[in-house]
Design a protein around this motif. Sequence first.
Motif, PDB file in Angstrom:
ATOM      1  N   VAL A 123      -5.415  -2.089  -7.342  1.00  0.00           N
ATOM      2  CA  VAL A 123      -4.596  -2.171  -8.836  1.00  0.00           C
ATOM      3  C   VAL A 123      -3.340  -2.343  -9.072  1.00  0.00           C
ATOM      4  O   VAL A 123      -2.064  -3.094  -8.151  1.00  0.00           O
ATOM      5  CB  VAL A 123      -4.782  -1.171  -9.042  1.00  0.00           C
ATOM      6  CG1 VAL A 123      -6.216  -0.139  -8.784  1.00  0.00           C
ATOM      7  CG2 VAL A 123      -3.461   0.010  -8.538  1.00  0.00           C
ATOM      8  N   GLY A 124      -3.089  -2.792 -10.456  1.00  0.00           N
ATOM      9  CA  GLY A 124      -2.432  -3.773 -10.829  1.00  0.00           C
ATOM     10  C   GLY A 124      -1.872  -4.726  -9.800  1.00  0.00           C
ATOM     11  O   GLY A 124      -2.892  -5.669 -10.431  1.00  0.00           O
ATOM     12  N   ASP A 125      -0.949  -5.488  -9.792  1.00  0.00           N
ATOM     13  CA  ASP A 125      -0.498  -6.703 -10.174  1.00  0.00           C
ATOM     14  C   ASP A 125      -0.566  -6.482  -7.963  1.00  0.00           C
ATOM     15  O   ASP A 125      -1.049  -7.770  -7.421  1.00  0.00           O
ATOM     16  CB  ASP A 125       0.710  -7.369  -9.683  1.00  0.00           C
ATOM     17  CG  ASP A 125       1.287  -7.175 -11.042  1.00  0.00           C
ATOM     18  OD1 ASP A 125      -0.233  -7.848 -11.869  1.00  0.00           O
ATOM     19  OD2 ASP A 125       2.378  -7.108 -11.644  1.00  0.00           O
ATOM     20  N   ASP A 126       0.243  -5.419  -6.746  1.00  0.00           N
ATOM     21  CA  ASP A 126      -0.510  -5.753  -5.786  1.00  0.00           C
ATOM     22  C   ASP A 126      -0.258  -4.430  -5.044  1.00  0.00           C
ATOM     23  O   ASP A 126      -0.832  -4.512  -3.648  1.00  0.00           O
ATOM     24  CB  ASP A 126       0.756  -6.419  -5.497  1.00  0.00           C
ATOM     25  CG  ASP A 126       2.238  -5.196  -5.166  1.00  0.00           C
ATOM     26  OD1 ASP A 126       1.867  -4.599  -6.649  1.00  0.00           O
ATOM     27  OD2 ASP A 126       3.407  -6.033  -4.684  1.00  0.00           O
ATOM     28  N   LEU A 127      -0.810  -3.398  -5.524  1.00  0.00           N
ATOM     29  CA  LEU A 127      -1.176  -2.240  -5.006  1.00  0.00           C
ATOM     30  C   LEU A 127      -2.500  -1.949  -4.271  1.00  0.00           C
ATOM     31  O   LEU A 127      -3.330  -1.864  -4.940  1.00  0.00           O
ATOM     32  CB  LEU A 127      -0.359  -0.690  -5.763  1.00  0.00           C
ATOM     33  CG  LEU A 127      -0.066   0.195  -5.369  1.00  0.00           C
ATOM     34  CD1 LEU A 127       0.691   0.128  -4.344  1.00  0.00           C
ATOM     35  CD2 LEU A 127      -0.732   1.391  -6.462  1.00  0.00           C
ATOM     36  N   LEU A 128      -2.034  -1.887  -2.970  1.00  0.00           N
ATOM     37  CA  LEU A 128      -3.243  -1.749  -1.823  1.00  0.00           C
ATOM     38  C   LEU A 128      -3.733  -0.307  -2.559  1.00  0.00           C
ATOM     39  O   LEU A 128      -2.886   0.590  -1.349  1.00  0.00           O
ATOM     40  CB  LEU A 128      -3.535  -2.338  -1.219  1.00  0.00           C
ATOM     41  CG  LEU A 128      -4.657  -2.350   0.004  1.00  0.00           C
ATOM     42  CD1 LEU A 128      -5.710  -3.245  -0.296  1.00  0.00           C
ATOM     43  CD2 LEU A 128      -4.385  -2.389   1.224  1.00  0.00           C
ATOM     44  N   LYS A 170      -3.778  -2.257   7.664  1.00  0.00           N
ATOM     45  CA  LYS A 170      -4.086  -3.800   7.497  1.00  0.00           C
ATOM     46  C   LYS A 170      -5.156  -4.133   6.682  1.00  0.00           C
ATOM     47  O   LYS A 170      -5.439  -5.332   6.985  1.00  0.00           O
ATOM     48  CB  LYS A 170      -4.156  -3.882   8.674  1.00  0.00           C
ATOM     49  CG  LYS A 170      -2.599  -4.237  10.034  1.00  0.00           C
ATOM     50  CD  LYS A 170      -2.844  -4.127  11.186  1.00  0.00           C
ATOM     51  CE  LYS A 170      -2.579  -3.633  11.972  1.00  0.00           C
ATOM     52  NZ  LYS A 170      -2.524  -1.962  12.616  1.00  0.00           N
ATOM     53  N   VAL A 171      -6.138  -2.919   6.043  1.00  0.00           N
ATOM     54  CA  VAL A 171      -7.256  -3.231   6.149  1.00  0.00           C
ATOM     55  C   VAL A 171      -7.399  -4.079   4.434  1.00  0.00           C
ATOM     56  O   VAL A 171      -5.961  -4.447   3.874  1.00  0.00           O
ATOM     57  CB  VAL A 171      -8.080  -1.902   5.260  1.00  0.00           C
ATOM     58  CG1 VAL A 171      -8.142  -1.758   6.702  1.00  0.00           C
ATOM     59  CG2 VAL A 171      -7.176  -1.255   4.368  1.00  0.00           C
ATOM     60  N   LYS A 172      -8.186  -4.973   4.344  1.00  0.00           N
ATOM     61  CA  LYS A 172      -8.165  -5.686   2.455  1.00  0.00           C
ATOM     62  C   LYS A 172      -9.005  -5.460   1.596  1.00  0.00           C
ATOM     63  O   LYS A 172      -9.756  -4.631   1.945  1.00  0.00           O
ATOM     64  CB  LYS A 172      -8.880  -7.281   3.206  1.00  0.00           C
ATOM     65  CG  LYS A 172      -8.199  -8.112   4.312  1.00  0.00           C
ATOM     66  CD  LYS A 172      -8.503  -9.477   4.559  1.00  0.00           C
ATOM     67  CE  LYS A 172      -9.924  -9.242   5.242  1.00  0.00           C
ATOM     68  NZ  LYS A 172     -10.748  -8.590   6.024  1.00  0.00           N
ATOM     69  N   ALA A 179       0.644  -1.229  -0.139  1.00  0.00           N
ATOM     70  CA  ALA A 179      -0.020  -0.116   0.338  1.00  0.00           C
ATOM     71  C   ALA A 179       0.757   0.951  -0.409  1.00  0.00           C
ATOM     72  O   ALA A 179       1.905   1.222   0.361  1.00  0.00           O
ATOM     73  CB  ALA A 179      -1.181   0.419   1.563  1.00  0.00           C
ATOM     74  N   ARG A 180       0.583   2.386  -0.718  1.00  0.00           N
ATOM     75  CA  ARG A 180       1.058   3.389   0.025  1.00  0.00           C
ATOM     76  C   ARG A 180       0.696   4.121   1.287  1.00  0.00           C
ATOM     77  O   ARG A 180      -0.164   3.912   1.647  1.00  0.00           O
ATOM     78  CB  ARG A 180       0.296   4.188  -1.063  1.00  0.00           C
ATOM     79  CG  ARG A 180       0.625   4.254  -2.750  1.00  0.00           C
ATOM     80  CD  ARG A 180       0.262   5.388  -3.486  1.00  0.00           C
ATOM     81  NE  ARG A 180       0.783   7.079  -2.919  1.00  0.00           N
ATOM     82  CZ  ARG A 180       0.187   8.065  -3.942  1.00  0.00           C
ATOM     83  NH1 ARG A 180      -1.180   7.868  -4.071  1.00  0.00           N
ATOM     84  NH2 ARG A 180       0.691   9.129  -3.162  1.00  0.00           N
ATOM     85  N   PRO A 181       2.437   4.183   1.357  1.00  0.00           N
ATOM     86  CA  PRO A 181       2.130   4.326   3.221  1.00  0.00           C
ATOM     87  C   PRO A 181       1.661   6.144   3.266  1.00  0.00           C
ATOM     88  O   PRO A 181       1.701   6.510   3.429  1.00  0.00           O
ATOM     89  CB  PRO A 181       3.574   4.571   3.396  1.00  0.00           C
ATOM     90  CG  PRO A 181       4.352   4.489   2.447  1.00  0.00           C
ATOM     91  CD  PRO A 181       3.325   3.842   0.971  1.00  0.00           C
ATOM     92  N   GLY A 182       1.111   5.234   4.569  1.00  0.00           N
ATOM     93  CA  GLY A 182       0.076   6.756   5.297  1.00  0.00           C
ATOM     94  C   GLY A 182      -0.903   6.653   5.380  1.00  0.00           C
ATOM     95  O   GLY A 182      -1.512   8.155   5.914  1.00  0.00           O
TER      96      GLY A 182
END
Length: 124
Positions: free
Chosen positions: A112-117, A10-12, A2-5
């Motif tokens: 989005v993309g492969d794994d960006l929350l 911890k959300v899904k 996830a983009r930090p901050g």
Amino acid sequence: MARPGLFDEKVKAGDPVRLRASRCRECGRTEFPGLVACPACGSATAEVELPEEATLVGFTAVLYPPPGSRVEVPYGIGVARFADEVCILGLMDPGGPELEIGMMLRTVAIVVGDDLLTYAYQVS
Ligand SMILES: [Zn+2]
């Protein structure tokens, strides 16, 4: 990943999200992403969590991907107003109804993309 901050990481995907912003301790100005010092008066800020719910105040469709985009076109972006404090641009969760100004939105986590929350708006 996830983009930090920006929110509780911890959300899904699909979970509701409360975006983290900053509020000026002197003038009350709210900024997202949060800042340490207020851009209006220079005073210190405090971190605040915005409500999940917001109002749609603008939207458009993206037909051509910007450089580095991880989202397949076409997709929608919306401007959401949170508690009359701050307006924040975000992805519109695909598959929703036709958009109209004034609709109530809720903020949710999406991948989005492969794994960006990241966060997106869903018509509530
Ligand atoms: Zn200020």
